[in-house]
Design an enzyme around this catalytic site. Structure first.
Site, short mmCIF file in Angstrom:
data_model
loop_
_atom_site.label_atom_id
_atom_site.label_comp_id
_atom_site.label_asym_id
_atom_site.label_seq_id
_atom_site.Cartn_x
_atom_site.Cartn_y
_atom_site.Cartn_z
N SER A 1 11.17 10.94 -4.04
CA SER A 1 10.35 9.89 -4.64
C SER A 1 10.80 8.50 -4.21
O SER A 1 10.17 7.51 -4.57
CB SER A 1 10.41 9.98 -6.18
OG SER A 1 11.68 9.56 -6.66
N ALA A 2 11.89 8.42 -3.47
CA ALA A 2 12.42 7.12 -3.03
C ALA A 2 11.91 6.80 -1.64
O ALA A 2 12.41 7.32 -0.64
CB ALA A 2 13.94 7.14 -3.06
N GLY A 3 10.91 5.95 -1.57
CA GLY A 3 10.34 5.55 -0.30
C GLY A 3 11.18 4.48 0.37
O GLY A 3 12.23 4.08 -0.13
N SER B 1 0.81 -1.22 0.00
CA SER B 1 0.00 0.00 0.00
C SER B 1 0.84 1.26 0.00
O SER B 1 0.37 2.33 0.38
CB SER B 1 -0.92 0.01 1.23
OG SER B 1 -0.17 -0.04 2.44
N CYS C 1 12.86 0.43 -11.82
CA CYS C 1 12.50 1.67 -12.50
C CYS C 1 13.61 2.07 -13.48
O CYS C 1 13.33 2.45 -14.62
CB CYS C 1 12.23 2.79 -11.50
SG CYS C 1 13.64 3.23 -10.44
N ASN D 1 3.73 3.90 -2.19
CA ASN D 1 3.59 4.78 -3.36
C ASN D 1 3.30 4.02 -4.64
O ASN D 1 2.40 4.39 -5.41
CB ASN D 1 4.88 5.60 -3.54
CG ASN D 1 5.04 6.69 -2.50
OD1 ASN D 1 4.05 7.15 -1.92
ND2 ASN D 1 6.26 7.11 -2.25
N ASN E 1 10.25 7.84 -11.93
CA ASN E 1 10.79 6.52 -11.66
C ASN E 1 9.72 5.55 -11.16
O ASN E 1 9.74 4.36 -11.47
CB ASN E 1 11.92 6.61 -10.63
CG ASN E 1 11.50 7.34 -9.36
OD1 ASN E 1 11.07 8.49 -9.42
ND2 ASN E 1 11.65 6.71 -8.21
N ALA F 1 15.42 0.30 0.64
CA ALA F 1 15.80 -1.02 1.18
C ALA F 1 16.29 -1.96 0.10
O ALA F 1 16.95 -2.96 0.40
CB ALA F 1 14.62 -1.64 1.92
#
Length: 314
Positions: free
Chosen positions: A164-166, A15, A133, A17, A291, A171
């Site tokens: 934009s990198a969650g 759940s 990506c 991005n 991305n 990880a």
């Protein structure tokens, strides 16, 4: 197709991005697909709350909750937008149920798929992997060059906005580089490949930018390479409208030190440089998150292509 009764039900696991953006894309643009379940483990996540507001059935107990859901039997496709480690378990649990799995993690259990390059080769695969990506953005360019001239080495640099990198992206950095490097060879057609990812902290955030370097024979036809690259850009744009060349393809005589993989090569070589940028569609994520958008767009294009060949009652 317009009626939901004529579409295949799908579940999205994850759940964050990517999962949320994919859900919005399916709800807005699904031709053969409809949302059957949106799965996460944090009931307070924005993605699960948004799914509830949009009328999508939600599961807050992960893969186990999905398998126990009363409507699981109607699910034909499962998108996994979690992590490489989690996907290994998900694949084992889903396999006996015969659902098709579209893997958006770097786990690479199934074959690599880049829609503009090799989707037709894997339409019957029970599990397909969407690479990364950076792979979705750059491998089409490697393939465009390799289909007209041998590519002895390809190197890609993917620069994405830090914002934009969650946590999932961060990880999986090691898996990103390994998976993308492998796909440069297996899908892109290069004899050897290397991938680098850069998290750009610039504010305001910049859109995704990618650089592709290919080493080819010195007598390669530059016009044939340019034509092939431009054709491939058009192919990718059919499902990622924000994908474009940032400038003309560049050609230079390669005078530097050969990569280790090509240390024994002595013949003159030409370096082909392709510069790209990817702007997101802004469905759920900001436009700078190209991305993430290219991953969800590629996954949707892949699933739609597979679903178009199957009757809904199958």
């Amino acid at each position: 197709m317009s009626s939901n009764d004529e579409k295949h039900a799908v579940a999205i696991i994850g759940s964050g991005n990517i999962g949320t953006d994919l859900m919005v894309k399916i709800l807005r643009h699904g031709k053969h697909l409809k949302m059957g379940a949106f799965v996460g483990i944090d009931p307070e996540s924005d993605g699960l709350k948004r799914a509830e507001r949009m009328g999508v059935p939600t599961v807050t107990t992960g893969i186990d909750g999905l398998l126990a859901h009363p409507d699981f039997g109607s699910i034909r496709y499962v998108f996994d937008a979690t992590s490489a480690g989690a996907h290994a378990r998900h694949e084992q649990l889903l396999r006996p149920h015969g659902v098709r799995v579209i893997d958006l993690t770097p786990a690479a259990i199934g074959p690599f798929v880049v829609p503009a390059v090799n989707i037709d080769q894997h339409l019957d695969s029970p599990n397909v992997n969407m690479v990364t990506c950076g792979g979705q953005a750059t491998i089409p360019m490697v393939a465009a060059v390799s289909r007209v001239v041998p590519v002895e080495y390809a190197e890609i640099v993917a620069s994405i906005s830090s914002r934009s990198a969650g946590p999932g992206t961060r990880a999986n950095i090691d898996e990103f580089t390994e998976t993308t490097s492998n796909a440069i060879v297996q899908v892109g057609g290069a004899k050897a490949g290397k991938a680098i990812i850069v998290l750009n902290p610039a504010e305001p955030p910049l859109i995704m930018r990618d650089t592709v370097y290919c080493l080819v024979p010195g007598d390669a036809s530059q016009s044939a390479i340019v034509e092939s690259v431009e054709q491939m850009v058009d192919s990718v744009r059919t499902y990622v409208p924000g994908y474009r060349l940032k400038q003309a393809v560049q050609f230079d005589e390669f005078k530097g030190r050969m990569p280790q993989e090509l240390a024994t090569v002595r013949a003159p070589r030409l370096k082909v440089s392709v510069f790209l940028e990817v702007e997101g569609a802004g469905h759920y994520l900001p436009s700078y998150a190209g991305n993430l958008d290219i991953m969800t767009s590629a996954a949707l294009a892949t699933a739609e292509r597979i679903a178009a060949r199957q009757p809904v009652t199958a």
